[in-house]
Design an enzyme around this catalytic site. Structure first.
Site, PDB file in Angstrom:
ATOM      1  N   ARG A  27      77.618  86.509  23.074  1.00 23.01           N
ATOM      2  CA  ARG A  27      77.552  87.465  21.949  1.00 23.01           C
ATOM      3  C   ARG A  27      78.316  86.924  20.744  1.00 23.01           C
ATOM      4  O   ARG A  27      77.812  86.938  19.606  1.00 23.01           O
ATOM      5  CB  ARG A  27      78.142  88.805  22.406  1.00 23.01           C
ATOM      6  CG  ARG A  27      78.347  89.829  21.321  1.00 23.01           C
ATOM      7  CD  ARG A  27      78.968  91.093  21.937  1.00 23.01           C
ATOM      8  NE  ARG A  27      79.224  92.119  20.950  1.00 23.01           N
ATOM      9  CZ  ARG A  27      80.356  92.221  20.271  1.00 23.01           C
ATOM     10  NH1 ARG A  27      81.328  91.351  20.453  1.00 23.01           N
ATOM     11  NH2 ARG A  27      80.510  93.210  19.412  1.00 23.01           N
ATOM     12  N   ARG A  31      76.509  85.978  17.250  1.00 24.23           N
ATOM     13  CA  ARG A  31      76.785  86.788  16.046  1.00 24.23           C
ATOM     14  C   ARG A  31      77.516  85.969  14.985  1.00 24.23           C
ATOM     15  O   ARG A  31      77.236  86.081  13.799  1.00 24.23           O
ATOM     16  CB  ARG A  31      77.587  88.025  16.443  1.00 24.23           C
ATOM     17  CG  ARG A  31      76.781  88.948  17.368  1.00 24.23           C
ATOM     18  CD  ARG A  31      76.603  90.327  16.778  1.00 24.23           C
ATOM     19  NE  ARG A  31      75.549  91.065  17.464  1.00 24.23           N
ATOM     20  CZ  ARG A  31      75.726  92.205  18.118  1.00 24.23           C
ATOM     21  NH1 ARG A  31      76.938  92.731  18.208  1.00 24.23           N
ATOM     22  NH2 ARG A  31      74.704  92.824  18.662  1.00 24.23           N
ATOM     23  N   ASP A 134      88.023  79.575  37.762  1.00 29.15           N
ATOM     24  CA  ASP A 134      89.034  78.723  38.408  1.00 29.15           C
ATOM     25  C   ASP A 134      90.252  78.387  37.540  1.00 29.15           C
ATOM     26  O   ASP A 134      91.276  77.960  38.053  1.00 29.15           O
ATOM     27  CB  ASP A 134      88.399  77.388  38.842  1.00 29.15           C
ATOM     28  CG  ASP A 134      87.317  77.580  39.888  1.00 29.15           C
ATOM     29  OD1 ASP A 134      87.237  78.681  40.452  1.00 29.15           O
ATOM     30  OD2 ASP A 134      86.555  76.625  40.134  1.00 29.15           O
ATOM     31  N   ASP A 136      90.713  75.799  35.814  1.00 24.12           N
ATOM     32  CA  ASP A 136      91.108  74.426  36.136  1.00 24.12           C
ATOM     33  C   ASP A 136      90.814  73.412  35.029  1.00 24.12           C
ATOM     34  O   ASP A 136      90.821  72.212  35.278  1.00 24.12           O
ATOM     35  CB  ASP A 136      90.423  73.982  37.443  1.00 24.12           C
ATOM     36  CG  ASP A 136      88.906  74.046  37.353  1.00 24.12           C
ATOM     37  OD1 ASP A 136      88.392  74.611  36.374  1.00 24.12           O
ATOM     38  OD2 ASP A 136      88.250  73.538  38.265  1.00 24.12           O
ATOM     39  N   ARG A 178      88.350  75.797  44.297  1.00 28.50           N
ATOM     40  CA  ARG A 178      88.047  74.386  44.528  1.00 28.50           C
ATOM     41  C   ARG A 178      89.322  73.574  44.736  1.00 28.50           C
ATOM     42  O   ARG A 178      90.039  73.754  45.672  1.00 28.50           O
ATOM     43  CB  ARG A 178      87.235  73.826  43.365  1.00 28.50           C
ATOM     44  CG  ARG A 178      85.819  74.374  43.351  1.00 28.50           C
ATOM     45  CD  ARG A 178      84.938  73.484  42.514  1.00 28.50           C
ATOM     46  NE  ARG A 178      83.859  74.267  41.924  1.00 28.50           N
ATOM     47  CZ  ARG A 178      83.064  73.810  40.990  1.00 28.50           C
ATOM     48  NH1 ARG A 178      83.203  72.600  40.519  1.00 28.50           N
ATOM     49  NH2 ARG A 178      82.100  74.559  40.520  1.00 28.50           N
ATOM     50  N   ARG A 262      83.485  86.676  41.571  1.00 27.06           N
ATOM     51  CA  ARG A 262      82.739  86.240  40.391  1.00 27.06           C
ATOM     52  C   ARG A 262      82.218  87.403  39.550  1.00 27.06           C
ATOM     53  O   ARG A 262      81.942  87.224  38.372  1.00 27.06           O
ATOM     54  CB  ARG A 262      81.519  85.420  40.835  1.00 27.06           C
ATOM     55  CG  ARG A 262      81.820  84.052  41.340  1.00 27.06           C
ATOM     56  CD  ARG A 262      81.542  83.041  40.233  1.00 27.06           C
ATOM     57  NE  ARG A 262      81.792  81.694  40.665  1.00 27.06           N
ATOM     58  CZ  ARG A 262      80.897  80.900  41.243  1.00 27.06           C
ATOM     59  NH1 ARG A 262      79.666  81.334  41.456  1.00 27.06           N
ATOM     60  NH2 ARG A 262      81.220  79.691  41.607  1.00 27.06           N
TER      61      ARG A 262
HETATM   62  P1  ADP Z   1      80.614  74.014  36.568  1.00 29.33           P
HETATM   63  O1  ADP Z   1      80.247  73.825  35.135  1.00 29.33           O
HETATM   64  O2  ADP Z   1      80.851  75.455  36.913  1.00 29.33           O
HETATM   65  O3  ADP Z   1      81.742  73.095  37.009  1.00 29.33           O
HETATM   66  P2  ADP Z   1      78.678  72.332  38.056  1.00 29.33           P
HETATM   67  O4  ADP Z   1      79.714  71.373  38.542  1.00 29.33           O
HETATM   68  O5  ADP Z   1      77.674  72.822  39.025  1.00 29.33           O
HETATM   69  O6  ADP Z   1      79.315  73.662  37.435  1.00 29.33           O
HETATM   70  O7  ADP Z   1      77.913  71.648  36.825  1.00 29.33           O
HETATM   71  C1  ADP Z   1      76.890  72.319  36.142  1.00 29.33           C
HETATM   72  C2  ADP Z   1      75.778  71.366  35.777  1.00 29.33           C
HETATM   73  O8  ADP Z   1      76.266  70.381  34.857  1.00 29.33           O
HETATM   74  C3  ADP Z   1      75.199  70.528  36.916  1.00 29.33           C
HETATM   75  O9  ADP Z   1      74.239  71.225  37.675  1.00 29.33           O
HETATM   76  C4  ADP Z   1      74.544  69.372  36.147  1.00 29.33           C
HETATM   77  O10 ADP Z   1      73.298  69.753  35.630  1.00 29.33           O
HETATM   78  C5  ADP Z   1      75.518  69.184  34.993  1.00 29.33           C
HETATM   79  N1  ADP Z   1      76.422  68.048  35.257  1.00 29.33           N
HETATM   80  C6  ADP Z   1      77.554  68.045  35.981  1.00 29.33           C
HETATM   81  N2  ADP Z   1      78.129  66.824  36.004  1.00 29.33           N
HETATM   82  C7  ADP Z   1      77.307  66.015  35.278  1.00 29.33           C
HETATM   83  C8  ADP Z   1      77.306  64.628  34.914  1.00 29.33           C
HETATM   84  N3  ADP Z   1      78.289  63.803  35.304  1.00 29.33           N
HETATM   85  N4  ADP Z   1      76.277  64.155  34.145  1.00 29.33           N
HETATM   86  C9  ADP Z   1      75.294  64.961  33.731  1.00 29.33           C
HETATM   87  N5  ADP Z   1      75.232  66.272  34.051  1.00 29.33           N
HETATM   88  C10 ADP Z   1      76.213  66.812  34.797  1.00 29.33           C
END
Ligand code: ADP
Length: 329
Positions: A27, A31, A134, A136, A178, A262
């Site tokens: 949002r 906006r 997280d 993190d 994690r 979540r």
């Molecule tokens: P989060 O953002 O919650 O840590 P994920 O680790 O599942 O979630 O990452 C989300 C998406 O980001 C993945 O499904 C992938 O499409 C993309 N992604 C993650 N790491 C890479 C990378 N090293 N190179 C390209 N795309 C990535």
């Protein structure tokens, strides 16, 4: 290089694990972008929607009535194609096709890693917002969704405490996180738990043995221990298994909070953080910034390069562990 002047249309997406407050962020981005004269396109299902061209025009009304909802109206997904050069090429073609000149991505560590990779190959300014329960990500005191998840954990543990006390049991309650113990540690403080078993410490010492040796039973009949889900800690199941074998005198039970953490309506803190960060993302693009994550440092908005946000481990405050120990006498 695309300059700020060249930006006419901004795409926004949510990716990876969902977090309460993502809607407030969508949002605010939408906006604030429209307020500043940009067009906005909503990209559905994160990078998957970018690869599959699931992109729609976003007007102010698309983000009406969403600030109080958990989850994300843009949906989220994990996308293995985006990890390949072909997938990212397809994503870039779709950006061009839709006239998108800049991107705001809302997600965690993986989402920002993907953004960093994409930006290194294609000429597209990207600003990230830290959206993960997280907490993190390095370079921000808080991530969007963390405060809501902490409050949900507190709500759940308060209820488990009643039964733990009545039956005089030792409860291991597993929370998400994690490789990071922020939810377990701060959750334990908020709940008045006896201990938090977190990966940052478990890697160095046997926290379970220490807990038992400290004799929490001397002054109380029951105990609540928050455990980060990480394989380093063994998770709640792993620890309970150990207690049954090594310390059979304890009546141990396990609750895994899982996806409960979540969901739900975001707290005021998360709505405010998401609103400030969403507006800051547009300010950053107006200033010509690219490849940065918006962070908050002592209530101030800061720009954190992607490489820093994802590469460095954010340290936990070890004093909090000491405080937890002192307060659980
Ligand atoms: P989060 O953002 O919650 O840590 P994920 O680790 O599942 O979630 O990452 C989300 C998406 O980001 C993945 O499904 C992938 O499409 C993309 N992604 C993650 N790491 C890479 C990378 N090293 N190179 C390209 N795309 C990535």
């Amino acid at each position: 290089m695309a300059t700020t002047k060249a930006i006419k249309t901004i795409g926004v997406l949510t990716s990876g694990g969902d977090a309460p407050g993502m809607n407030a962020a969508i949002r605010a981005v939408t906006r604030s972008a429209i307020f500043n004269g940009f067009k906005v396109k909503g990209i559905y299902r994160g990078y998957k929607g970018l690869v599959n061209n699931e992109i729609v025009d976003f007007k102010t009304y698309h983000v009406s009535n969403i600030i109080h909802h958990g989850g994300t109206i843009l949906k989220t997904a994990r996308c293995s194609e985006f990890k390949t050069a072909e997938g990212r090429q397809q994503a870039y073609k779709n950006l061009k096709k839709n006239g998108i000149d800049a991107l705001v991505v809302i997600g965690g560590d993986g989402t920002l890693s993907g953004a960093k990779q994409f930006a290194s190959e294609y000429d597209i300014p990207i600003v990230g917002l830290p959206g993960t329960i997280d907490n993190d990500l390095y370079g921000t005191d808080h991530t969007i969704g963390y405060d809501t998840a902490l409050n949900t954990i507190m709500w759940c543990v308060d209820r488990i405490r009643d039964t733990a006390a009545s039956h005089e049991r030792l409860f291991f309650i597993e929370v998400m996180g994690r490789e990071a113990g922020f939810l377990a540690l701060n959750g334990a403080l908020a709940c008045g738990a006896e201990a938090a078993i977190i990966p940052e410490i478990s890697i160095e010492q046997d926290q379970l043995a220490e807990l038992i040796q400290n004799g929490f039973r001397e002054s109380k009949g029951s105990a609540i221990v928050l455990v980060a889900e990480s394989p380093v800690t063994g998770g709640a199941m792993g620890l309970a298994e150990r207690v049954r074998k090594e310390y059979p005198q304890y009546d141990v039970r396990v609750t895994i909070l899982g996806h409960l953490q979540r969901g739900g309506s975001p707290t005021a803190m998360d709505r405010i953080l998401a609103s400030r960060m969403g507006a800051a993302a547009i300010d950053a693009l107006l200033e010509g910034q690219r490849n940065i994550m918006i962070g908050d440092d002592d209530e101030r908005i800061v720009y954190v390069p992607f490489s820093k946000a994802i590469r460095q481990n954010k340290p936990i405050d070890r004093d909090l562990l000491e405080t937890l120990k002192r307060l659980s006498l």
